[in-house]
Design a protein around this motif. Sequence first.
Motif, short mmCIF file in Angstrom:
data_model
loop_
_atom_site.label_atom_id
_atom_site.label_comp_id
_atom_site.label_asym_id
_atom_site.label_seq_id
_atom_site.Cartn_x
_atom_site.Cartn_y
_atom_site.Cartn_z
N ILE B 142 47.49 -35.32 -24.51
CA ILE B 142 48.92 -35.57 -24.30
C ILE B 142 49.28 -36.88 -25.00
O ILE B 142 48.64 -37.90 -24.79
CB ILE B 142 49.23 -35.72 -22.80
N PRO B 143 50.32 -36.87 -25.83
CA PRO B 143 50.64 -38.10 -26.57
C PRO B 143 51.06 -39.22 -25.62
O PRO B 143 51.61 -38.98 -24.54
CB PRO B 143 51.82 -37.70 -27.46
N ASP B 144 50.82 -40.45 -26.05
CA ASP B 144 51.15 -41.60 -25.21
C ASP B 144 52.62 -41.65 -24.90
O ASP B 144 53.03 -41.98 -23.79
CB ASP B 144 50.76 -42.90 -25.93
N LYS B 145 53.43 -41.32 -25.89
CA LYS B 145 54.87 -41.42 -25.65
C LYS B 145 55.28 -40.45 -24.55
O LYS B 145 56.11 -40.78 -23.71
CB LYS B 145 55.63 -41.11 -26.93
N ALA B 146 54.68 -39.27 -24.54
CA ALA B 146 55.02 -38.32 -23.49
C ALA B 146 54.66 -38.88 -22.13
O ALA B 146 55.41 -38.76 -21.16
CB ALA B 146 54.29 -37.00 -23.73
N ASN B 147 53.50 -39.51 -22.03
CA ASN B 147 53.09 -40.09 -20.75
C ASN B 147 54.03 -41.19 -20.32
O ASN B 147 54.41 -41.28 -19.14
CB ASN B 147 51.66 -40.63 -20.84
N VAL B 148 54.41 -42.05 -21.26
CA VAL B 148 55.31 -43.15 -20.90
C VAL B 148 56.65 -42.60 -20.44
O VAL B 148 57.25 -43.08 -19.48
CB VAL B 148 55.49 -44.11 -22.08
N MET B 149 57.12 -41.55 -21.13
CA MET B 149 58.40 -40.98 -20.74
C MET B 149 58.31 -40.33 -19.37
O MET B 149 59.22 -40.43 -18.56
CB MET B 149 58.86 -39.97 -21.77
N ASP B 214 63.08 -35.50 -27.13
CA ASP B 214 62.85 -36.90 -27.47
C ASP B 214 64.02 -37.74 -26.97
O ASP B 214 65.07 -37.22 -26.62
CB ASP B 214 62.70 -37.04 -28.98
N LEU B 215 63.84 -39.06 -26.98
CA LEU B 215 64.92 -39.93 -26.51
C LEU B 215 66.07 -39.89 -27.50
O LEU B 215 65.87 -40.00 -28.69
CB LEU B 215 64.42 -41.37 -26.44
N PRO B 216 67.30 -39.75 -27.02
CA PRO B 216 68.43 -39.82 -27.95
C PRO B 216 68.69 -41.27 -28.36
O PRO B 216 68.08 -42.20 -27.86
CB PRO B 216 69.59 -39.27 -27.12
N LEU B 217 69.65 -41.43 -29.29
CA LEU B 217 69.97 -42.78 -29.75
C LEU B 217 70.50 -43.62 -28.60
O LEU B 217 71.18 -43.13 -27.73
CB LEU B 217 71.08 -42.71 -30.81
N ARG B 218 70.20 -44.85 -28.61
CA ARG B 218 70.75 -45.83 -27.65
C ARG B 218 70.36 -45.50 -26.21
O ARG B 218 70.97 -46.02 -25.30
CB ARG B 218 72.27 -45.93 -27.75
N GLU B 334 58.90 -45.55 -31.48
CA GLU B 334 59.94 -44.77 -32.14
C GLU B 334 59.31 -43.76 -33.08
O GLU B 334 58.51 -44.11 -33.94
CB GLU B 334 60.82 -45.74 -32.93
N GLY B 335 59.68 -42.49 -32.94
CA GLY B 335 59.18 -41.50 -33.88
C GLY B 335 57.84 -40.90 -33.52
O GLY B 335 57.35 -40.02 -34.22
N ASP B 336 57.25 -41.32 -32.41
CA ASP B 336 55.97 -40.74 -32.01
C ASP B 336 56.18 -39.33 -31.46
O ASP B 336 57.26 -39.01 -30.98
CB ASP B 336 55.33 -41.61 -30.92
N PRO B 337 55.12 -38.50 -31.50
CA PRO B 337 55.29 -37.15 -30.95
C PRO B 337 55.44 -37.20 -29.43
O PRO B 337 54.93 -38.11 -28.78
CB PRO B 337 53.99 -36.44 -31.33
N ILE B 338 56.14 -36.24 -28.90
CA ILE B 338 56.33 -36.21 -27.45
C ILE B 338 55.67 -35.00 -26.82
O ILE B 338 55.85 -34.75 -25.63
CB ILE B 338 57.83 -36.17 -27.09
#
Lengths: 284, 461, 184
Positions: B142-149, B214-218, B334-338
């Motif tokens: 599982i990608p790190d970004k997914a875990n953080v989210m 993924d996270l939207p802008l802002r 930013e830009g990491d896989p989710i």
Amino acid sequence: MTDEPGTSPENLHKESDANAPVKGAVPEGESEPDSETKQERLTGPESGIGSADVEATTGGAEIMAPEPSPEVLATRKGMFGVTGTGDTSGYGGLTRTIEFPGASSPPFGGWWDSVYERIGQLVPNYSDVITKVVIHRGEITFHVAREHLTELVQHLRDDAYLRFEFCSGVSGVHYPADTGGELHAVYHLQSMTHNRRIRLEVSVPDADPHVPSVVAMYPTADWHERETYDMFGIIFDGHPALTRILMPDDWPGHPQRKDYPLGGIPVEYKGATIPPPEQRRTYS
Amino acid sequence: MTSTVGDTTAPGAEAPQPTEDMYGVGGEEAEGHVYTVTGQDWDQLVSEHAERGDERIVVNMGPQHPSTHGVLRLILEMEGETITEARCGIGYLHTGIEKNMEFRNWTQGVTFCTRMDYLSPFFNETTYCLGVERLLDIEDQIPDKANVMRVMMMELNRISSHLVCIATGGMEIGALTVMTIGFREREKVLDVFELITGLRMNHGYVRPGGVGQDLPLRALTKVREFIAWMRKHLPEYAAFCNENPIFKGRLCGIGYLDLAGCMALGITGPPLRATGYDWDLRKKQPYCGYESYDFEVQTWDTPDAYGRFRIRLSEMWESLKIIEQCVERLEKMEGDPIIVPDAKIAWPARLSIGSDGLGNSNEHIKHIMGESMEALIHHFKLVTEGFRVPPGQAYVPVESPRGELGAHVVSDGGTRPFRAHFRDPSFTNLQAMPVMCEGSMVSDVVVAVASLDPVMGGVDR
Amino acid sequence: MGVEEKLPSGVLLTTLENIFGYMRSAAFWPATFGLACCAIEMMTYGAPRYDSGRWGQEVFRASPRQADLMIVAGRVSQKMAHVLRQIYDQMPNPKWVLAMGVCASTGGMFNNYAIVQGVDHIVPVDMYLPGCPPRPEMLIDAMFKLRDKVRHTPIGIDAVEAAREEEQRQLTAPATHELKGLLR
């Protein structure tokens, strides 16, 4: 064992934990009773297992457990839920065996061995009590014969080395293909002292769905057992008040069994009728 | 096994003969006299009970009552104002979600389990997905970004769930301002949810393999603003309630349940931590990378309703800390896989709003139709049949705002869950209601049940 | 009461209809029938941001005897069905029912043994509100439509006429499965 080219269906489902590091088995609590534990807390003889055996190996040393042979539960033929000459999809000849992870034999690795041996010290007719041990994805499941369930659970809860004082819940599963043991009651036990989890599984046939109740040991299982009775029809002997809990009191049947229909109605929408989920085409 | 009508036999008893009276299978099954109440017959029941000669009154609170957390039925035998026996009647919201999941894909199962404990949808989704990922053996992919989210959304959910508990608890004892400010703060959390997942409640966001969008802008700016707002406004609750004499009078000493009681009844969550035992699955059996965050487990020294309330307040502060750490990490990702890179298991939605105002995954469609045949095949297989999970069973619990929430997931190698059973904390915690309420007054029942924070969607599933 | 039932159709009756409609729609008092997730959205509808107090609806009466609008918010299980009917019966006339969410309208995503496939199987529904759960803004819209409907409800002899016309219309209207042109 590494992945073989998945040409034959059997190999697609072979599980092996031989090379997997032991997951979730790092005991963060105490592994041994501390020096203040009174002698009478131990429900059996003093264990000769030292804490050195309990540390999980990390990285380097691989745990060479013999590969568990998978256990065939059923065979699925065809696809799309169609059988007979009407099936021209070409998938009619597909045969797929459903294989559940098979039994492992000791040594299992890590703290599992110490738990297994400690149970062996406490329960006299050990191999009658625990019929099978399955290790899959870092979780251990003890298949228990139902006559010995209460005795085993007593030791699991009270012995200072085991101390599984928390029962997460009782879950029921219905395997219609497993003749002689269709209804399974699954108990998830947790030791907060030693920070470990195990699972107990009891199989009973449809014709005689009686399992002794563990409410005397784990009062929390009260409602869980009622729910399992309500949904599957497993009768827990010794339960103080085994009545329906989720369905109305006079509901016939046990809804979550596989032979009970989902009970949906077809949905009509602007000229089309969509059948309920259980009657739709299945790709399994 | 054939079932007869009125199948409420005692263990070991003979099956009753089918009788004319469907509800008439009475007798010695349970302790005391068993009544079956179906509605419109309360008078008959009360007169029957009166004929038995007890001097006690049976009061039925619910299932429709403002002071019960949803459709909970409390059956109270009272002598004057004191309760001598209390029982819960549940099952009024039983939806058959678990059986419904057996007829859907693994990914579609997320949309069902989300609606169980409807105040903490992310926790339901996460425990289910963790179980499925363990069976798939992709836990370390599982990608790190997914875990953080996942962690960020879960902690935001914890804040919104505690706010509802405090708000409705306050309303039930008459502190209506706590309700208005609680829901005002909750709207801020729901705004963040809507921005990131698209929905205010019951998001189908956490999927097996990662997260959906993924996270939207802002988005991170918005979350930072939210944290600042909460830091400014959370002290209001403490100012209103902590030293308020009426509040303390209503809550202190009520719903007393010490450690032995909690352990016997299998209670987890704030009621267990109120006894002083710092059992929190985020620290003891970490998941989704919780071991790398800096936060404290909150406990209190009095195991009563007041202690649970204080714990919930402090847990909201700790959640804010965790969210801040998540935001710091996400800014670097930013830009990491989710979602897992394995295209046979997952594809990220990548939704965007098209020219007609409807959402669609235009990028993805362009890719599968124009650029890659494998992607088209994967998309086709994932949409029509879904992925297959190897046979086995798994149980991965998470620490939801109410306690230990776990999904026992059984697979038989197919595209559908063979069995997905949820161990819900509210179901187990509600067993403590008789223990806490017998011997106290009716008004204390309301407070005690509110302090347990049961959500009937999770109790009945 | 009953004077308005005997009035002949005319200016007096329509004036009374206006007054009655205005009074009844001015402030509904909802009966608390929040069951599941939609109940939370109903609570936020009463909360500060989507303040229902603007229209006099922040008073959620617990006792059905004092309420005139039943918002069925959430999924109705088989066990809850008769309780729902009992609460509806306990409400005095005039009363209206708003089925909030898809589970109350049609059973929603739960097409199974445990959920009643739409509360219109049990009580007569005046307004259906889809959504899972519907946003509070959608609930506000449904309330406005319901208020319009209540505002223009005919009474007395006009009600009998309206019912007769409606019956005639329904007898000749095409069935749902014949509405071909609306397929997208």
